[in-house]
Design an enzyme around this catalytic site. Structure first.
Site, PDB file in Angstrom:
ATOM      1  N   GLU A 105       0.834  -1.220   0.000  1.00  0.00           N
ATOM      2  CA  GLU A 105       0.000   0.000   0.000  1.00  0.00           C
ATOM      3  C   GLU A 105       0.863   1.262   0.000  1.00  0.00           C
ATOM      4  O   GLU A 105       0.535   2.249  -0.652  1.00  0.00           O
ATOM      5  CB  GLU A 105      -0.950  -0.036   1.197  1.00  0.00           C
ATOM      6  CG  GLU A 105      -2.000  -1.134   1.020  1.00  0.00           C
ATOM      7  CD  GLU A 105      -2.908  -1.296   2.222  1.00  0.00           C
ATOM      8  OE1 GLU A 105      -2.395  -1.648   3.308  1.00  0.00           O
ATOM      9  OE2 GLU A 105      -4.114  -1.041   2.090  1.00  0.00           O
ATOM     10  N   GLU A 125      -3.935  -9.633   3.272  1.00  0.00           N
ATOM     11  CA  GLU A 125      -4.786  -9.277   4.419  1.00  0.00           C
ATOM     12  C   GLU A 125      -5.864 -10.311   4.728  1.00  0.00           C
ATOM     13  O   GLU A 125      -6.176 -10.560   5.892  1.00  0.00           O
ATOM     14  CB  GLU A 125      -5.436  -7.906   4.190  1.00  0.00           C
ATOM     15  CG  GLU A 125      -4.548  -6.727   4.551  1.00  0.00           C
ATOM     16  CD  GLU A 125      -3.571  -6.351   3.447  1.00  0.00           C
ATOM     17  OE1 GLU A 125      -3.446  -7.124   2.464  1.00  0.00           O
ATOM     18  OE2 GLU A 125      -2.935  -5.293   3.561  1.00  0.00           O
TER      19      GLU A 125
HETATM   20  C1  3H9 Z   1      -1.611  -5.196   6.817  1.00  0.00           C
HETATM   21  O1  3H9 Z   1      -0.603  -4.803   6.333  1.00  0.00           O
HETATM   22  C2  3H9 Z   1      -2.864  -4.371   6.954  1.00  0.00           C
HETATM   23  C3  3H9 Z   1      -2.816  -3.132   6.136  1.00  0.00           C
HETATM   24  O2  3H9 Z   1      -3.720  -3.258   5.066  1.00  0.00           O
HETATM   25  C4  3H9 Z   1      -3.087  -1.862   6.948  1.00  0.00           C
HETATM   26  C5  3H9 Z   1      -4.406  -1.839   7.642  1.00  0.00           C
HETATM   27  C6  3H9 Z   1      -4.760  -0.550   8.332  1.00  0.00           C
HETATM   28  N1  3H9 Z   1       3.765  -7.447  12.169  1.00  0.00           N
HETATM   29  O3  3H9 Z   1       7.771 -14.839   9.717  1.00  0.00           O
HETATM   30  P1  3H9 Z   1       9.102 -14.612  10.335  1.00  0.00           P
HETATM   31  C7  3H9 Z   1       7.591 -10.744  13.022  1.00  0.00           C
HETATM   32  S1  3H9 Z   1      -1.759  -6.727   7.444  1.00  0.00           S
HETATM   33  C8  3H9 Z   1       4.409  -7.723  13.297  1.00  0.00           C
HETATM   34  O4  3H9 Z   1       9.607 -15.616  11.292  1.00  0.00           O
HETATM   35  P2  3H9 Z   1      10.393 -14.941   7.794  1.00  0.00           P
HETATM   36  C9  3H9 Z   1       7.291 -12.198  13.373  1.00  0.00           C
HETATM   37  O5  3H9 Z   1       6.318 -12.286  14.376  1.00  0.00           O
HETATM   38  C10 3H9 Z   1      -0.111  -7.363   7.413  1.00  0.00           C
HETATM   39  N2  3H9 Z   1       5.401  -8.642  13.385  1.00  0.00           N
HETATM   40  O6  3H9 Z   1      10.237 -14.320   9.231  1.00  0.00           O
HETATM   41  C11 3H9 Z   1       8.655 -12.679  13.822  1.00  0.00           C
HETATM   42  O7  3H9 Z   1       8.837 -12.255  15.147  1.00  0.00           O
HETATM   43  P3  3H9 Z   1       9.602 -13.182  16.225  1.00  0.00           P
HETATM   44  C12 3H9 Z   1       0.183  -7.966   6.123  1.00  0.00           C
HETATM   45  C13 3H9 Z   1       5.731  -9.276  12.271  1.00  0.00           C
HETATM   46  O8  3H9 Z   1      11.672 -14.441   7.284  1.00  0.00           O
HETATM   47  C14 3H9 Z   1       9.616 -11.902  12.944  1.00  0.00           C
HETATM   48  O9  3H9 Z   1       8.881 -10.768  12.458  1.00  0.00           O
HETATM   49  N3  3H9 Z   1       1.485  -8.584   6.213  1.00  0.00           N
HETATM   50  C15 3H9 Z   1       5.094  -9.041  11.050  1.00  0.00           C
HETATM   51  O10 3H9 Z   1      10.132 -16.399   7.831  1.00  0.00           O
HETATM   52  C16 3H9 Z   1      10.152 -12.668  11.759  1.00  0.00           C
HETATM   53  O11 3H9 Z   1       9.038 -13.187  11.038  1.00  0.00           O
HETATM   54  C17 3H9 Z   1       1.643  -9.887   6.453  1.00  0.00           C
HETATM   55  O12 3H9 Z   1       0.694 -10.613   6.642  1.00  0.00           O
HETATM   56  C18 3H9 Z   1       4.059  -8.074  11.023  1.00  0.00           C
HETATM   57  N4  3H9 Z   1       3.398  -7.762   9.889  1.00  0.00           N
HETATM   58  O13 3H9 Z   1       9.201 -14.305   6.949  1.00  0.00           O
HETATM   59  C19 3H9 Z   1       3.064 -10.387   6.428  1.00  0.00           C
HETATM   60  N5  3H9 Z   1       5.622  -9.843  10.103  1.00  0.00           N
HETATM   61  O14 3H9 Z   1      10.976 -13.348  15.678  1.00  0.00           O
HETATM   62  C20 3H9 Z   1       3.344 -11.241   7.605  1.00  0.00           C
HETATM   63  C21 3H9 Z   1       6.589 -10.557  10.716  1.00  0.00           C
HETATM   64  O15 3H9 Z   1       9.504 -12.397  17.473  1.00  0.00           O
HETATM   65  N6  3H9 Z   1       4.734 -11.671   7.642  1.00  0.00           N
HETATM   66  N7  3H9 Z   1       6.662 -10.223  12.021  1.00  0.00           N
HETATM   67  O16 3H9 Z   1       8.826 -14.493  16.259  1.00  0.00           O
HETATM   68  C22 3H9 Z   1       5.248 -12.639   6.866  1.00  0.00           C
HETATM   69  O17 3H9 Z   1       4.600 -13.168   5.996  1.00  0.00           O
HETATM   70  C23 3H9 Z   1       6.679 -13.065   7.132  1.00  0.00           C
HETATM   71  O18 3H9 Z   1       7.028 -12.595   8.405  1.00  0.00           O
HETATM   72  C24 3H9 Z   1       7.761 -12.568   6.142  1.00  0.00           C
HETATM   73  C25 3H9 Z   1       9.159 -12.954   6.676  1.00  0.00           C
HETATM   74  C26 3H9 Z   1       7.500 -13.222   4.780  1.00  0.00           C
HETATM   75  C27 3H9 Z   1       7.701 -11.070   5.991  1.00  0.00           C
END
Ligand code: 3H9
Length: 703
Positions: A105, A125
């Site tokens: 976004e 999302e």
């Molecule tokens: C959104 O954006 C809504 C919008 O439309 C706005 C609305 C108003 N937030 O997965 P990993 C942490 S919705 C907070 O192990 P990888 C995760 O908990 C969002 N924390 O790494 C972990 O912490 P810990 C849409 C987050 O390399 C650490 O980062 N976005 C977030 O295997 C490492 O993560 C998503 O749905 C977050 N958004 O994978 C993306 N993301 O080490 C969600 C990660 O303490 N994220 N953390 O356990 C992912 O898909 C994967 O994390 C990513 C990296 C592919 C980025």
């Protein structure tokens, strides 16, 4: 100065960098930083373009998910993104890694996008039960065609850079460092005198097909995303992009996304997001325990399971030695692996040369001695205790010191298997689910003597082969199958009470299970569970109705899909599941013969009996310490048993129903049904009467 967002100048080009490890998620400090920097740059003279990039391994990976629990603090997304979009000079997003959710976004609010060739753009999302709420539903279809916008947001699948460029989402795709490339791109724009290209001022692309597209997607949602609110809201928000001016569209999006964020669906999916990351943290295991290196995996048994596990390993680039006692089995196993890969090639998801590379990584052998250089050996033979013990004795003789010996047993006592070796500290359960190359779950079973670094290695191995590894302790069925036992027991009993297989499966599927348990039995083979129970006969309840339908079908050779009939018939070329009146009559007759009350349970009763029996068993597992956390059970069930993610897993679901309501129902069933099965677990009773929840209990345990 805000540390999360800083800028530097390269002559007349400002380079704004977001640096908020680990994944540059947007929280209040990132929004405040962007606001501060973009306000400052607006007032600064001598700036002709702005590049917006990120430090670390990825562009912004989304909104900070934690903020949804607390509410989004000022400044809000719209204010900040509008400030970026309003910039009087062109803003170019420099995207590497994964631009996800709010990341995409932000990139859409920029005027141009330069992507690294390995970058991906996604709006996942819906997987969190929400919709893009930072203008994504309004800006995306103004940049990519409406059908692409619908596919991207509904599937949540990120678009790779090349595809993003095709769709109009990336203006340039580059190799090497993306920020300098974006600076060069900015310079070209400046030279050409190109100004800002504001997304909100563009027309929606492909709006003329909107009516048909929305109708088709709504029909698809009704079929494949049953019981969910967010996909329906998503379509309404995208529709607003077509039918309303940008600012009104944003208001529609805002209203819908605000409602969704606090709904149970979103809470359930957020719960799973954290639960899936929590499973890797094992209390009591020191953080500095290093995993053992796993450079080669040995697999014993070239059947469906062994072959599937071999595929998981070679897909991750880990070479495999595949051993079987019979040449024919090895040949068949290798042929099946090749056939599976050929299907992927035909689908276009694998290149023919990758197929050959993967096959080459598997060395088939008839000789156990070939396993001598394996760092991890996984036994995947038929579920037979004597056979498994014999194999482990052989493995003990050939495996190198320090090699990990894993068993794929789904029910057997791993302590007893470990005891036949001289190295029980190296023995662990690695319970894969069939088909192993597809199913997400890996139950990692820590036996009494399993060494801590063996558990750490198993978790690391799970991550490498892209599985969700969940640690359990030894008991019959571990987490998943142990809870499946009472769940299926109720389903089976309903058949003897006058319900049909269709009614039972229909009730469970309508509630959200991927497949009703009766149809699952037909798929897996009706005899499988029956044979396991036959081995444990002495431990089973003294109840002639206990799993009686399975026994009757097994006796008749009606073993499910593999024999063309089981609880259902699978006739014709399509082998479609159709009701079998003969089976229905047979089971009802048996119910009457056993004097079982013919109460024809309603859909709601079927759902409550099956699910509450499962939840009660889950509470026992928690008390017994078989599982570490209630949320681990939720991960097991959503990753391995087709439990609907939008309900958060059985224990989360119980919390949403209220433990007191679950407990009261169990007491009601105790009076109405066979009381031997309806004994509330002491933990469930305690929490229910205290007005507590599994989540609260878990939080207290980890304090
Ligand atoms: C959104 O954006 C809504 C919008 O439309 C706005 C609305 C108003 N937030 O997965 P990993 C942490 S919705 C907070 O192990 P990888 C995760 O908990 C969002 N924390 O790494 C972990 O912490 P810990 C849409 C987050 O390399 C650490 O980062 N976005 C977030 O295997 C490492 O993560 C998503 O749905 C977050 N958004 O994978 C993306 N993301 O080490 C969600 C990660 O303490 N994220 N953390 O356990 C992912 O898909 C994967 O994390 C990513 C990296 C592919 C980025």
């Amino acid at each position: 100065m805000n540390k999360a967002v800083t800028y530097s100048m390269e002559n007349d080009i400002a380079i704004v960098m977001i640096d908020s490890p680990p994944v540059n998620a947007v929280d209040q400090s990132v929004r405040a930083g962007l606001k501060q920097v973009f306000t400052e740059l607006r007032e600064k003279s001598g700036i002709n373009a702005i590049v917006l990039g990120c430090a670390g391994k990825t562009f912004v990976a989304g909104a900070d998910i934690k903020e949804f629990n607390t509410g989004i603090a000022a400044p809000g997304y719209h204010e900040v993104l509008r400030l970026i979009e309003d910039s009087p000079v062109p803003v170019i997003a420099a995207v590497h890694g994964t631009a996800l959710g709010a990341g995409t976004e932000i990139a859409l609010a920029c005027h141009y996008r330069v992507a690294h060739e390995g970058a991906r753009f996604g709006l996942p999302e819906l997987s969190l039960g929400i919709i893009p709420g930072a203008g994504g539903t309004q800006r995306l279809p103004r940049v990519v065609p409406l059908d692409v916008a619908l596919d991207m947001t509904l599937s949540g699948k990120p678009l790779p850079a090349a595809k993003a460029a095709e769709a109009g989402l990336a203006d340039a795709v580059v190799g090497g460092e993306v920020v300098p490339a974006a600076v060069a791109f900015a310079r070209t724009l400046v030279t050409k005198g190109a100004g800002p290209r504001r997304t909100r001022e563009q027309a929606v692309k492909g709006a003329e097909q909107a009516t048909e597209l929305f109708a088709a997607k709504r029909a698809q949602i009704a079929k494949t995303m049953r019981n969910r609110q967010s996909p329906i809201a998503l379509i309404s928000a995208l529709e607003a992009a077509v039918t309303q001016p940008f600012d009104q569209g944003l208001q529609v999006e805002g209203k819908l996304s605000g409602q969704l964020e606090q709904a149970t669906e979103a809470k359930a999916l957020r719960h799973l997001f954290y639960a899936e990351r929590e499973v890797r943290k094992i209390p009591g295991l020191a953080a500095d325990i290093a995993p053992r290196p796993v450079a080669r995996v040995g697999i014993v048994g070239a059947g469906t399971m062994g072959g599937g596990i071999a595929m998981c390993c070679v897909n991750a680039g880990i070479p495999v030695t595949l051993v079987d006692a019979v040449q024919q089995n090895l040949d068949r196993g290798m042929a099946t692996i090749r056939k599976n890969y050929e299907r992927s090639v035909a689908r276009g998801s694998l290149q023919p040369e990758q197929l050959e590379e993967r096959i080459k990584l598997i060395i088939p052998s008839l000789d156990f001695a070939a396993l001598a250089d394996a760092d991890l050996i996984i036994e995947a033979v038929f579920e037979n205790f004597a056979l498994k013990k014999e194999i482990f004795a052989k493995l003990d003789a050939v495996a190198k010191p320090g090699a990990i010996l894993g068993t794929n047993t789904s029910t057997l006592d791993i302590d007893l298997i470990a005891a036949v070796t001289r190295r029980p500290q190296d023995v662990i359960g690695l319970h894969f689910f069939s088909p192993a190359n597809v199913m997400q779950l890996l139950e990692i079973v820590q036996a009494g003597k399993t060494a801590p670094d063996v558990v750490v290695t198993a978790l690391e191995f799970a991550k490498r082969i892209k599985k969700t590894g969940v640690v359990a302790k030894v008991c019959y069925g571990f987490i998943g199958n142990r809870m499946m036992d009472p769940y299926a027991r109720e389903a089976e009993h309903c058949l003897l009470e006058g319900a049909t297989p269709e009614q039972v499966d229909g009730a469970l599927e309508q509630w959200g299970m991927a497949m009703g348990i009766i149809a699952v039995f037909d798929m897996a083979g009706v005899d499988i569970g029956h044979l396991t129970r036959a081995e444990r006969k002495h431990l089973l309840p003294k109840d002639p109705g206990f799993y009686r339908p399975t026994a009757m079908l097994t006796e008749r050779g009606w073993l499910g899909q593999k024999t063309g009939r089981g609880y259902y018939r699978y006739d014709g070329a399509e082998r479609k599941r159709t009701p079998d009146p003969e089976v229905v009559a047979l089971l009802h007759e048996e119910g009457r013969r056993l004097n079982i009350e013919q109460r024809k349970p309603s859909a709601q009763e079927i759902q409550e009996r099956c699910l509450y029996a499962m939840i009660n068993e889950g509470a026992l597992l928690l008390e017994e310490g078989i599982t570490l956390r209630a949320s681990d059970i939720d991960v097991v069930y959503t990753a391995g048993y087709g439990f609907p993610r939008y309900r958060g897993g059985p224990m989360f679901y119980a919390d949403t129903v209220g433990l007191k309501a679950v407990y009261d129902k169990i007491i009601e069933f105790q009076k109405m049904l066979d009381p031997q099965y309806w004994q509330p677990a002491p933990l469930l009773k305690k929490l229910a009467l205290a007005g507590s929840s599994f989540a609260q209990w878990q939080a207290e345990q980890s304090r």
